[in-house]
Design a protein around this motif. Structure first.
Motif, PDB file in Angstrom:
ATOM      1  N   ILE A   1      -1.924  -8.376  -5.683  1.00 51.38           N
ATOM      2  CA  ILE A   1      -2.071  -7.411  -6.612  1.00 51.38           C
ATOM      3  C   ILE A   1      -2.524  -5.915  -6.127  1.00 51.38           C
ATOM      4  CG2 ILE A   1      -4.048  -7.047  -8.431  1.00 51.38           C
ATOM      5  CD1 ILE A   1      -4.058 -10.116  -8.712  1.00 51.38           C
ATOM      6  N   VAL A   2      -3.145  -6.180  -4.957  1.00 46.42           N
ATOM      7  CA  VAL A   2      -3.549  -4.741  -4.428  1.00 46.42           C
ATOM      8  C   VAL A   2      -2.308  -3.822  -4.198  1.00 46.42           C
ATOM      9  CG1 VAL A   2      -4.834  -3.664  -2.417  1.00 46.42           C
ATOM     10  CG2 VAL A   2      -5.872  -5.542  -3.719  1.00 46.42           C
ATOM     11  N   PHE A   3      -1.328  -4.520  -3.287  1.00 46.40           N
ATOM     12  CA  PHE A   3      -0.274  -3.806  -2.950  1.00 46.40           C
ATOM     13  C   PHE A   3       0.518  -3.309  -4.055  1.00 46.40           C
ATOM     14  CE2 PHE A   3      -0.636  -7.518   0.596  1.00 46.40           C
ATOM     15  CZ  PHE A   3      -1.357  -6.892   1.369  1.00 46.40           C
ATOM     16  N   THR A   4       0.545  -4.223  -4.921  1.00 42.74           N
ATOM     17  CA  THR A   4       1.644  -3.813  -6.017  1.00 42.74           C
ATOM     18  C   THR A   4       0.906  -2.771  -6.741  1.00 42.74           C
ATOM     19  OG1 THR A   4       2.365  -5.878  -6.538  1.00 42.74           O
ATOM     20  CG2 THR A   4       2.792  -4.529  -8.178  1.00 42.74           C
ATOM     21  N   ASN A   5      -0.466  -2.776  -7.277  1.00 41.05           N
ATOM     22  CA  ASN A   5      -1.052  -1.576  -7.748  1.00 41.05           C
ATOM     23  C   ASN A   5      -1.198  -0.290  -6.867  1.00 41.05           C
ATOM     24  OD1 ASN A   5      -1.878  -3.103 -10.270  1.00 41.05           O
ATOM     25  ND2 ASN A   5      -3.522  -3.793  -9.159  1.00 41.05           N
ATOM     26  N   ASN A   6      -0.954  -0.420  -5.580  1.00 40.89           N
ATOM     27  CA  ASN A   6      -1.014   0.664  -4.828  1.00 40.89           C
ATOM     28  C   ASN A   6       0.401   1.401  -4.981  1.00 40.89           C
ATOM     29  OD1 ASN A   6      -3.345   0.671  -3.658  1.00 40.89           O
ATOM     30  ND2 ASN A   6      -2.982  -0.338  -1.855  1.00 40.89           N
ATOM     31  N   TRP A   7       1.404   0.723  -5.074  1.00 41.45           N
ATOM     32  CA  TRP A   7       2.617   1.195  -5.425  1.00 41.45           C
ATOM     33  C   TRP A   7       2.781   1.746  -6.743  1.00 41.45           C
ATOM     34  CZ3 TRP A   7       7.262  -2.464  -3.369  1.00 41.45           C
ATOM     35  CH2 TRP A   7       7.268  -2.379  -1.686  1.00 41.45           C
ATOM     36  N   LEU A   8       2.332   1.049  -7.425  1.00 41.92           N
ATOM     37  CA  LEU A   8       2.108   1.581  -9.170  1.00 41.92           C
ATOM     38  C   LEU A   8       1.437   3.079  -9.114  1.00 41.92           C
ATOM     39  CD1 LEU A   8       1.700  -1.698 -11.095  1.00 41.92           C
ATOM     40  CD2 LEU A   8       3.851  -0.270 -10.953  1.00 41.92           C
ATOM     41  N   ASN A   9       0.323   2.974  -8.469  1.00 43.78           N
ATOM     42  CA  ASN A   9      -0.562   4.191  -8.624  1.00 43.78           C
ATOM     43  C   ASN A   9       0.081   5.426  -7.705  1.00 43.78           C
ATOM     44  OD1 ASN A   9      -2.323   2.917 -10.262  1.00 43.78           O
ATOM     45  ND2 ASN A   9      -3.563   2.068  -8.421  1.00 43.78           N
ATOM     46  N   ASP A  10       0.474   5.311  -6.567  1.00 45.42           N
ATOM     47  CA  ASP A  10       0.624   6.171  -5.819  1.00 45.42           C
ATOM     48  C   ASP A  10       2.354   6.257  -5.563  1.00 45.42           C
ATOM     49  OD1 ASP A  10      -1.924   5.830  -5.015  1.00 45.42           O
ATOM     50  OD2 ASP A  10      -1.354   4.645  -3.020  1.00 45.42           O
ATOM     51  N   GLY A  11       3.087   5.477  -5.931  1.00 50.04           N
ATOM     52  CA  GLY A  11       4.607   5.334  -5.935  1.00 50.04           C
ATOM     53  C   GLY A  11       4.914   4.787  -4.643  1.00 50.04           C
ATOM     54  N   VAL A  12       6.267   4.258  -4.803  1.00 49.91           N
ATOM     55  CA  VAL A  12       6.658   3.726  -3.613  1.00 49.91           C
ATOM     56  C   VAL A  12       7.050   4.417  -2.569  1.00 49.91           C
ATOM     57  CG1 VAL A  12       8.981   2.759  -3.371  1.00 49.91           C
ATOM     58  CG2 VAL A  12       7.483   1.110  -4.333  1.00 49.91           C
ATOM     59  N   LYS A  13       7.634   5.544  -2.887  1.00 50.16           N
ATOM     60  CA  LYS A  13       8.102   6.411  -1.721  1.00 50.16           C
ATOM     61  C   LYS A  13       6.812   6.920  -1.045  1.00 50.16           C
ATOM     62  CE  LYS A  13      12.662   7.855  -3.944  1.00 50.16           C
ATOM     63  NZ  LYS A  13      13.275   8.726  -4.602  1.00 50.16           N
ATOM     64  N   GLU A  14       5.880   7.274  -1.716  1.00 46.40           N
ATOM     65  CA  GLU A  14       4.670   7.872  -1.004  1.00 46.40           C
ATOM     66  C   GLU A  14       4.083   6.712  -0.251  1.00 46.40           C
ATOM     67  OE1 GLU A  14       3.389  11.167  -1.112  1.00 46.40           O
ATOM     68  OE2 GLU A  14       5.128  11.484  -2.463  1.00 46.40           O
ATOM     69  N   ASP A  15       4.101   5.372  -0.646  1.00 43.46           N
ATOM     70  CA  ASP A  15       3.567   4.432   0.530  1.00 43.46           C
ATOM     71  C   ASP A  15       4.685   3.966   1.401  1.00 43.46           C
ATOM     72  OD1 ASP A  15       1.182   4.528  -1.092  1.00 43.46           O
ATOM     73  OD2 ASP A  15       1.519   2.669  -1.943  1.00 43.46           O
ATOM     74  N   LYS A  16       5.760   4.558   1.292  1.00 41.68           N
ATOM     75  CA  LYS A  16       6.795   4.398   2.303  1.00 41.68           C
ATOM     76  C   LYS A  16       7.212   2.775   2.354  1.00 41.68           C
ATOM     77  CE  LYS A  16       5.563   8.241   5.023  1.00 41.68           C
ATOM     78  NZ  LYS A  16       4.929   8.864   6.243  1.00 41.68           N
ATOM     79  N   PHE A  17       7.157   2.144   1.029  1.00 39.71           N
ATOM     80  CA  PHE A  17       7.471   0.753   1.132  1.00 39.71           C
ATOM     81  C   PHE A  17       6.749  -0.191   1.891  1.00 39.71           C
ATOM     82  CE2 PHE A  17      11.245   3.091  -0.454  1.00 39.71           C
ATOM     83  CZ  PHE A  17      11.531   2.671  -1.626  1.00 39.71           C
ATOM     84  N   THR A  18       5.631   0.171   2.117  1.00 47.67           N
ATOM     85  CA  THR A  18       4.675  -0.631   3.021  1.00 47.67           C
ATOM     86  C   THR A  18       3.604  -1.180   2.127  1.00 47.67           C
ATOM     87  OG1 THR A  18       3.442   1.221   3.803  1.00 47.67           O
ATOM     88  CG2 THR A  18       5.242   0.610   5.224  1.00 47.67           C
ATOM     89  N   MET A  19       3.051  -2.246   2.554  1.00 45.89           N
ATOM     90  CA  MET A  19       1.888  -3.015   1.969  1.00 45.89           C
ATOM     91  C   MET A  19       0.706  -2.498   2.326  1.00 45.89           C
ATOM     92  SD  MET A  19       3.144  -6.990   1.423  1.00 45.89           S
ATOM     93  CE  MET A  19       3.796  -7.431   3.079  1.00 45.89           C
ATOM     94  N   LEU A  20       0.060  -1.779   1.640  1.00 44.65           N
ATOM     95  CA  LEU A  20      -1.044  -1.075   2.206  1.00 44.65           C
ATOM     96  C   LEU A  20      -2.676  -1.539   1.539  1.00 44.65           C
ATOM     97  CD1 LEU A  20       0.409   2.582   2.052  1.00 44.65           C
ATOM     98  CD2 LEU A  20       0.193   1.209   3.972  1.00 44.65           C
ATOM     99  N   GLU A  21      -3.483  -1.957   2.266  1.00 45.80           N
ATOM    100  CA  GLU A  21      -4.690  -2.622   1.739  1.00 45.80           C
ATOM    101  C   GLU A  21      -5.727  -1.806   1.080  1.00 45.80           C
ATOM    102  OE1 GLU A  21      -6.151  -5.386   4.323  1.00 45.80           O
ATOM    103  OE2 GLU A  21      -4.375  -5.980   5.119  1.00 45.80           O
ATOM    104  N   LYS A  22      -5.477  -0.308   1.425  1.00 47.06           N
ATOM    105  CA  LYS A  22      -6.355   0.583   0.743  1.00 47.06           C
ATOM    106  C   LYS A  22      -5.793   1.691   0.234  1.00 47.06           C
ATOM    107  CE  LYS A  22      -9.292   0.177   5.145  1.00 47.06           C
ATOM    108  NZ  LYS A  22     -10.105   0.837   6.189  1.00 47.06           N
TER     109      LYS A  22
END
Length: 186
Positions: A1-22
């Motif tokens: 949930i955290v990883f998906t919400n980070n992608w939804l909030n920040d954008g997948v490209k901004e997160d560089k397709f990584t699973m970020l905990e923060k």
């Protein structure tokens, strides 16, 4: 949930397709400071993210993930029934249509009603559960490709394309799937 919400909030490209905990913030401005989770490939998050984007979600919660988990659990049960039906009919040459249907439904129901599956597969969702969808699909496609005597060229090409997509998605979901592919290639 955290990883998906980070992608939804920040954008997948901004997160560089990584699973970020923060989440992205002043305290964690870079990917390195956001604690990347590198133990699994990102395929599970990519699928959930894609479904969330298609359904117009800005964020997801436990209830949404539970719905998807039960949906995938049902897909696994259907794929198991199809696999068993193909196995009985095309590999073991069982002639009785009602016997194939009965055994397929019975064995699929046993899968659905196993105590561990009843609790775990419907209530816990991550790569260990999601890879089962691709494992079941790979088995169905393997039986179709090698044992069903399909002569239509377009059908053969479609099966091979689906097999490629299944293998690609399976290995992007869990490293365990590499073992499945290796065993099928032997």
């Amino acid at each position: 949930i955290v990883f998906t919400n980070n992608w939804l909030n920040d954008g997948v490209k901004e997160d560089k397709f990584t699973m970020l905990e923060k989440p992205l913030s002043i305290e964690t401005p870079t990917v390195e400071t956001r604690s990347p989770y590198i133990s699994y490939p990102v395929g599970t998050i990519a699928v959930i993210y894609s479904i969330s984007k298609i359904t117009g979600r800005e964020s997801i919660g436990p209830a949404y993930l539970k719905i998807l988990s039960v949906l995938f659990y049902g897909i696994e049960a259907v794929l198991i029934a199809i696999f068993i039906s193909l196995l009985l009919g095309d590999v073991l040459k069982l002639q009785s249509r009602s016997g194939k249907i009965f055994l397929s439904v019975l064995l699929s129901l046993i899968w659905v009603l196993l105590p561990g599956n009843v609790y775990y597969l419907k209530n816990v969702f991550f790569v260990d559960q999601f890879v089962l969808v691709f494992t079941c699909l790979l088995l169905v496609l393997e039986v179709l490709r090698n044992y069903c005597n399909i002569t239509n060229t377009a059908a053969k090409v479609s099966i091979n394309i689906l097999m490629f997509i299944t293998v690609f998605m399976g290995v992007s979901v869990d490293y365990y799937f590499w073992i499945q592919v290796f065993v099928l290639c032997i």
